[in-house]
Design a protein around this motif. Structure first.
Motif, PDB file in Angstrom:
ATOM      1  N   UNK A   1      39.776  57.311  48.403  1.00  0.00           N
ATOM      2  CA  UNK A   1      39.447  56.976  47.020  1.00  0.00           C
ATOM      3  C   UNK A   1      40.280  55.798  46.545  1.00  0.00           C
ATOM      4  N   UNK A   2      41.550  55.823  46.889  1.00  0.00           N
ATOM      5  CA  UNK A   2      42.414  54.704  46.498  1.00  0.00           C
ATOM      6  C   UNK A   2      41.882  53.387  47.043  1.00  0.00           C
ATOM      7  N   UNK A   3      41.450  53.450  48.312  1.00  0.00           N
ATOM      8  CA  UNK A   3      40.927  52.212  48.898  1.00  0.00           C
ATOM      9  C   UNK A   3      39.654  51.776  48.196  1.00  0.00           C
ATOM     10  N   UNK A   4      38.799  52.746  47.887  1.00  0.00           N
ATOM     11  CA  UNK A   4      37.554  52.422  47.191  1.00  0.00           C
ATOM     12  C   UNK A   4      37.845  51.756  45.845  1.00  0.00           C
ATOM     13  N   UNK A   5      38.808  52.312  45.142  1.00  0.00           N
ATOM     14  CA  UNK A   5      39.157  51.744  43.836  1.00  0.00           C
ATOM     15  C   UNK A   5      39.657  50.320  43.983  1.00  0.00           C
ATOM     16  N   UNK A   6      40.463  50.111  45.028  1.00  0.00           N
ATOM     17  CA  UNK A   6      40.981  48.758  45.237  1.00  0.00           C
ATOM     18  C   UNK A   6      39.872  47.759  45.517  1.00  0.00           C
ATOM     19  N   UNK A   7      38.852  48.226  46.223  1.00  0.00           N
ATOM     20  CA  UNK A   7      37.799  47.295  46.623  1.00  0.00           C
ATOM     21  C   UNK A   7      36.779  47.025  45.528  1.00  0.00           C
ATOM     22  N   UNK A   8      36.742  47.875  44.548  1.00  0.00           N
ATOM     23  CA  UNK A   8      35.754  47.663  43.494  1.00  0.00           C
ATOM     24  C   UNK A   8      36.138  46.460  42.651  1.00  0.00           C
ATOM     25  N   UNK A   9      35.129  45.896  41.990  1.00  0.00           N
ATOM     26  CA  UNK A   9      35.411  44.748  41.156  1.00  0.00           C
ATOM     27  C   UNK A   9      35.561  45.206  39.713  1.00  0.00           C
ATOM     28  N   UNK A  10      36.743  45.090  39.183  1.00  0.00           N
ATOM     29  CA  UNK A  10      36.990  45.553  37.819  1.00  0.00           C
ATOM     30  C   UNK A  10      37.167  44.377  36.876  1.00  0.00           C
ATOM     31  N   UNK A  11      36.755  44.606  35.653  1.00  0.00           N
ATOM     32  CA  UNK A  11      37.010  43.583  34.639  1.00  0.00           C
ATOM     33  C   UNK A  11      38.030  44.131  33.648  1.00  0.00           C
ATOM     34  N   UNK A  12      39.049  43.330  33.394  1.00  0.00           N
ATOM     35  CA  UNK A  12      40.065  43.776  32.433  1.00  0.00           C
ATOM     36  C   UNK A  12      39.539  43.561  31.015  1.00  0.00           C
ATOM     37  N   UNK A  13      40.220  44.171  30.076  1.00  0.00           N
ATOM     38  CA  UNK A  13      39.838  43.984  28.691  1.00  0.00           C
ATOM     39  C   UNK A  13      40.639  42.818  28.106  1.00  0.00           C
ATOM     40  N   UNK A  14      39.970  41.948  27.387  1.00  0.00           N
ATOM     41  CA  UNK A  14      40.633  40.734  26.907  1.00  0.00           C
ATOM     42  C   UNK A  14      40.723  40.702  25.399  1.00  0.00           C
ATOM     43  N   UNK A  15      41.581  39.864  24.932  1.00  0.00           N
ATOM     44  CA  UNK A  15      41.643  39.641  23.488  1.00  0.00           C
ATOM     45  C   UNK A  15      41.852  38.157  23.247  1.00  0.00           C
ATOM     46  N   UNK A  16      41.449  37.698  22.057  1.00  0.00           N
ATOM     47  CA  UNK A  16      41.710  36.316  21.697  1.00  0.00           C
ATOM     48  C   UNK A  16      43.120  36.223  21.163  1.00  0.00           C
ATOM     49  N   UNK A  17      43.904  35.317  21.700  1.00  0.00           N
ATOM     50  CA  UNK A  17      45.252  35.136  21.176  1.00  0.00           C
ATOM     51  C   UNK A  17      45.204  34.077  20.082  1.00  0.00           C
ATOM     52  N   UNK A  18      46.341  33.797  19.494  1.00  0.00           N
ATOM     53  CA  UNK A  18      46.394  32.757  18.472  1.00  0.00           C
ATOM     54  C   UNK A  18      46.685  31.392  19.054  1.00  0.00           C
TER      55      UNK A  18
END
Lengths: 378, 296
Positions: free
Chosen positions: A146-163
């Motif tokens: 499972x750990x390996x599967x998680x590593x291989x998946x493509x994840x998108x982080x959550x972003x924010x607009x900075x100043x």
């Protein structure tokens, strides 16, 4: 004590700071030695503060620094001072708790009826089964898969607009410096407009993971998941708790996830004490929240909500926490069970301050959570 | 400049700043070695105040840069005065001149707006100013790395003009409230000091110095009470700034001695969270008061 001798000792002192793990740079050492020429080194106080302000750059290290300082400068004159005890080598660490089978074997008697032990070594679940299988039912091989599967998946982080603003082809504000620079090239007419817009950065994530009892497996997976989301754990602050809470962010930078959790477990888990979520959150709120919750942080709590402490306290701390983060997410593996209702007193109390209440018992739910995380934005 | 640690402490005292041995040593060494001072500590322990006092003590201007997220070169160092540049270009277009082209010298110093950091290393400075970089933890990493560069050689390069190098290195005071960890590289360049809450004696001296209108007995009671409040489990313990505010408030109320109803009415001066106020108000406050009166 003559000058050269003293200087040697000063350098030795810096070395013992380094040995204890305090980060002291070459430049700092030089500065320290230089500083000694300006002060009255006979004055114990001046000497101490000179050493402290030149060599120490983090308040968290103060206590360790003081200990080493006292030990070093007091013990130096004594010829037979006791050296620092080396940390115990891993092989001397207390034995792991015996497994149930071992326990049964030692307690077994000849007269006991023989049991058929099913050989489970070959029962590795294929990928599809792995998707839906609860983590707590998995063998360690499966967990690794499972750990390996998680590593291989493509994840998108959550972003924010900075100043902060950066030059972009399209934007909501003129980049005047560029506009003027190009105007000069066109005889003073601002023909070509350049734009700037707000820079986008990943949101900081704060993980508060319950590692008492059965929760440990889920928390490990969650850490692995966050590691994959942010590629490193640069924007992730990690805390683990049981009866107490401890921060493991620095340990994670130098050790792997499993080792960091194992070591933390010694300090936060009282094997008889159960989970004190309210108290752990209290400590977090007081000591850490204002240092790690800036810049629109997402807080993720992984716990089954079995509170052994004061439920009222849990409620107050949850309220405080929710007001100070961008999003408060509670992951509860029990939610994977369709019949589960958050009736446990602790869980019920906390629930009204939670923005998202999600399961995290298998790969599917982790995936769903990942998608949800990526959708949180400005 | 100061000649010894003791002199540093006593000159600060003359300017109504009570520093202990630690801060005195740190400041003395920083000035002697031309390094920046990096101050951390709970809010309201006098980090910013130190910079103000230093500028008074040396009779030199204080240049303050308040940090915030997104603080960039345009706001921290310099910016070109675009409206003026555009006007100048238009004026020249309307009144052509053979000697200067429309856009000649449009990036000259007269069109430059100098922000805090450039002001601090400006060559026209008669003497080293005090540069206060306040609450650096509010700025982002990008600004931090820029600052690291500036602190190492005190020069700034403006592409259109060239490099500007400080004639007198400014006295740099950086403060942080730790809402974020500042990168180690920056802290190591500086002389680091953690300002703690003052000891009771020191705090009484501060109160008497800053709020001369109240009696010695009252100032002792105030400090004793505050010191006990700090030991309670609170979201935000009162700093020295709160002590002084409270002392002034009690002064205006003509208080001669600390009383239960006075504390109740003015608790908002020292506690800034409703949860904290709820916790202290009533029985806890009364027992702390009892302790206070017993001691004095």
């Amino acid at each position: 004590m003559n000058g050269q001798h003293f200087l040697n000792n000063a350098v030795l002192f810096v070395q013992s700071l380094r040995q204890a793990g305090l980060p002291v740079s070459q430049e700092q050492t030089m500065d320290f030695v230089q500083a000694l020429t300006y002060i009255d080194i006979g004055d114990h106080q001046q000497f101490y503060f000179a050493a402290r302000c030149m060599l120490l750059s983090n308040h968290e290290h103060l206590r360790l620094f003081d200990t080493i300082f006292n030990r070093f400068w007091d013990i130096m004159p004594a010829p037979h001072g006791q050296g620092q005890k080396a940390p115990r080598a891993p092989r001397h660490l207390p034995e792991q708790k015996p497994y149930l089978f071992t326990y049964m074997a030692t307690r077994a008697q000849d007269s006991d009826p023989e049991l058929e032990v099913v050989d489970k070594s070959g029962t590795f679940s294929p990928a599809e089964v792995l998707q839906a299988k609860d983590f707590s039912h998995m063998t360690s091989e499966e967990l690794n898969a499972v750990k390996r599967l998680i590593q291989d998946m493509h994840w998108k982080a959550s972003f924010r607009r900075t100043r902060r603003r950066v030059a972009t082809p399209k934007g909501d504000m003129l980049h005047m410096r560029r506009v003027m620079a190009s105007a000069v090239r066109y005889g003073g007419v601002p023909l070509r407009l350049s734009w700037q817009s707000r820079k986008i950065k990943p949101r900081p994530i704060v993980l508060l993971a319950d590692i008492s009892g059965s929760m440990e497996k889920y928390s490990r997976i969650m850490l692995q998941f966050l590691y994959s989301v942010s590629h490193s754990l640069n924007t992730v602050e990690c805390f683990v708790f049981g009866t107490r809470l401890t921060r493991i962010t620095p340990q994670l930078k130098i050790k792997n996830i499993d080792r960091a959790i194992e070591e933390a477990a010694h300090t936060v888990i009282d094997w008889s004490g159960g989970t004190r979520i309210g108290e752990s959150l209290h400590l977090f709120n007081r000591r850490w929240s204002h240092r790690v919750l800036g810049r629109g942080a997402i807080v993720i709590i992984v716990s089954d909500g079995w509170e052994r402490g004061d439920v009222n306290q849990l409620k107050n701390e949850m309220r405080y926490l929710q007001l100070r983060c961008h999003r408060l997410i509670w992951l509860n593996p029990l939610l994977g069970n369709n019949e589960y209702e958050p009736l446990v007193e602790g869980m019920a109390a906390a629930l009204s301050y939670v923005d998202d209440f999600l399961p995290c018992h298998n790969l599917q739910s982790i995936e769903a959570f990942g998608k949800q995380l990526a959708q949180i934005d400005a | 400049m100061f000649d010894s640690v003791d002199e540093t402490v006593s000159i600060l005292h003359e300017h109504q700043y009570i520093a202990d041995m630690g801060l005195g040593t740190c400041l003395f060494l920083a000035l002697k070695m031309g390094k920046a001072v990096f101050l951390e500590g709970e809010p309201g322990v006098g980090k910013t105040e130190l910079a103000k006092v230093l500028s008074q003590a040396f009779d030199t201007p204080l240049i303050r840069l308040q940090c915030y997220e997104g603080l960039d070169i345009n706001h921290a160092v310099y910016e070109w005065n675009y409206p003026r540049q555009l006007l100048e270009i238009q004026t020249r277009q309307n009144r052509p001149n053979n000697h200067t082209g429309v856009t000649d010298d449009i990036f000259a110093e007269e069109f430059l707006l100098k922000r805090a950091l450039l002001q601090a290393i400006d060559q026209s400075n008669e003497q080293a100013p005090v540069l206060l970089i306040d609450e650096l933890d509010r700025a982002d990493e990008e600004f931090e790395s820029f600052l690291l560069e500036l602190l190492s050689d005190f020069q700034i390069t403006i592409p259109e003009l060239g490099t500007i190098q400080a004639r007198h290195r400014p006295i740099v005071i950086i403060t942080s409230n730790r809402t974020r960890e500042i990168h180690d590289a920056l802290k190591r360049r500086c002389v680091y000091f953690w300002i703690d809450y003052p000891s009771p004696d020191k705090e009484i001296t501060i109160v008497q110095l800053k709020v001369p209108g109240i009696s010695q007995q009252l100032s002792q009671q105030i400090v004793s009470f505050i010191q006990q409040v700090r030991e309670q489990d609170l979201y935000k313990a009162p700093g020295v700034a709160e002590t002084l505010d409270w002392a002034r408030a009690l002064g205006y109320l003509n208080a001669q001695t600390l009383e239960s109803h006075l504390i109740d009415a003015t608790l908002g001066f020292i506690l800034k969270y409703q949860d904290d106020v709820d916790k202290i108000r009533g029985s806890v406050a009364d027992s702390l008061l009892e302790q206070t009166l017993k001691v004095s």
